[in-house]
Scaffold this active site. Sequence first.
Site, PDB file in Angstrom:
ATOM      1  N   SER A  64      -2.152  -6.008   0.631  1.00 32.57           N
ATOM      2  CA  SER A  64      -3.148  -7.327   0.569  1.00 32.57           C
ATOM      3  C   SER A  64      -2.912  -7.931  -0.794  1.00 32.57           C
ATOM      4  CB  SER A  64      -4.544  -6.900   0.903  1.00 32.57           C
ATOM      5  OG  SER A  64      -4.904  -6.170   1.992  1.00 32.57           O
TER       6      SER A  64
HETATM    7  N1  SAM Z   1      -5.132  -0.889   1.565  1.00 34.06           N
HETATM    8  C1  SAM Z   1      -4.010  -1.300   1.945  1.00 34.06           C
HETATM    9  C2  SAM Z   1      -3.183  -1.277   0.575  1.00 34.06           C
HETATM   10  O1  SAM Z   1      -3.531  -1.418  -0.413  1.00 34.06           O
HETATM   11  O2  SAM Z   1      -1.780  -1.608   0.819  1.00 34.06           O
HETATM   12  C3  SAM Z   1      -3.813  -2.363   2.915  1.00 34.06           C
HETATM   13  C4  SAM Z   1      -3.990  -1.911   4.353  1.00 34.06           C
HETATM   14  S1  SAM Z   1      -3.291  -2.949   5.314  1.00 34.06           S
HETATM   15  C5  SAM Z   1      -3.826  -4.565   5.383  1.00 34.06           C
HETATM   16  C6  SAM Z   1      -4.217  -2.398   6.974  1.00 34.06           C
HETATM   17  C7  SAM Z   1      -4.073  -0.913   7.291  1.00 34.06           C
HETATM   18  O3  SAM Z   1      -5.116  -0.173   8.139  1.00 34.06           O
HETATM   19  C8  SAM Z   1      -2.501  -0.693   8.151  1.00 34.06           C
HETATM   20  O4  SAM Z   1      -1.817   0.126   7.185  1.00 34.06           O
HETATM   21  C9  SAM Z   1      -2.879  -0.182   9.275  1.00 34.06           C
HETATM   22  O5  SAM Z   1      -2.096   0.580   9.942  1.00 34.06           O
HETATM   23  C10 SAM Z   1      -4.609   0.551   9.033  1.00 34.06           C
HETATM   24  N2  SAM Z   1      -5.240   0.624   9.953  1.00 34.06           N
HETATM   25  C11 SAM Z   1      -5.813   0.101  11.327  1.00 34.06           C
HETATM   26  N3  SAM Z   1      -6.359   0.598  11.869  1.00 34.06           N
HETATM   27  C12 SAM Z   1      -6.923   1.679  11.423  1.00 34.06           C
HETATM   28  C13 SAM Z   1      -7.755   3.023  11.705  1.00 34.06           C
HETATM   29  N4  SAM Z   1      -8.495   2.848  12.771  1.00 34.06           N
HETATM   30  N5  SAM Z   1      -7.650   3.970  10.936  1.00 34.06           N
HETATM   31  C14 SAM Z   1      -6.938   4.014   9.707  1.00 34.06           C
HETATM   32  N6  SAM Z   1      -6.142   2.865   9.524  1.00 34.06           N
HETATM   33  C15 SAM Z   1      -5.990   2.076  10.269  1.00 34.06           C
END
Ligand code: SAM
Length: 220
Positions: A64
């Site tokens: 992000s």
């Molecule tokens: N917090 C992260 C960082 O600092 O890089 C950014 C995360 S990215 C915007 C969103 C993440 O949420 C993705 O890696 C995606 O695979 C994960 N995601 C989506 N649905 C999810 C779920 N139900 N459980 C765990 N992770 C999930």
Amino acid sequence: MDNDKFSKQREEMVEYQLKRRGIRDPLVLEAFRSVPRHRFVEPGMVGSAYSDHPLPIGEGQTISQPYMVALMTQCLELKGGEKILEIGTGSGYQAAILARIAGEVYTIERIASLSERSRAILTELGYNNVHFRVGDGTLGWPEEAPYDGIIVTAGAPRVPEPLVEQLAEGGRLVIPVGGSWSQELLVVRKMEGEIVEQEVCGCVFVPLIGEHGWKSNRRE
Ligand code: SAM
């Protein structure tokens, strides 16, 4: 860690992207000065690591924008020592920021390769208060509940009930909720058993996919 060749870029990021937009929490600003964001981006993206936008991290996912990471962290109102649950480990950058401030960080990612990569980086950087799980984060991590704070870094169609249940009394859940293309950042608080929701701002996140999230990656 503080004096690498990117420390000037970090200081500029803190000054121009965070402080000027109203990020005031000294613990949050200090964490952003010290965590080496360039270690969490893909090798070809290191030159853009401190720029004012999200970046791809592979698997169709993103790290992000620094401001959004800071705003969501500030919304948790951490004082130090808390137990935090993060849903969506992604690159591991948000987990590292949380680990600088809180006591213990539990982070769940549904894509195993991202979880493994972030675990390797955080271990190499010496963070030993981050705990990783691969799975559906919409179910939370009940064995370690309750949490003083929960942060969801993917966009949800609604607030997942298990996460509200796993929030401690007085705790805060920070989560983007809305459509698959744009959401509203919400702070959900549990106060004397009551659930109080507050809208912070509009935002755009990749979808939260799982039992209490979107059913597929296809954006509707
Ligand atoms: N917090 C992260 C960082 O600092 O890089 C950014 C995360 S990215 C915007 C969103 C993440 O949420 C993705 O890696 C995606 O695979 C994960 N995601 C989506 N649905 C999810 C779920 N139900 N459980 C765990 N992770 C999930």
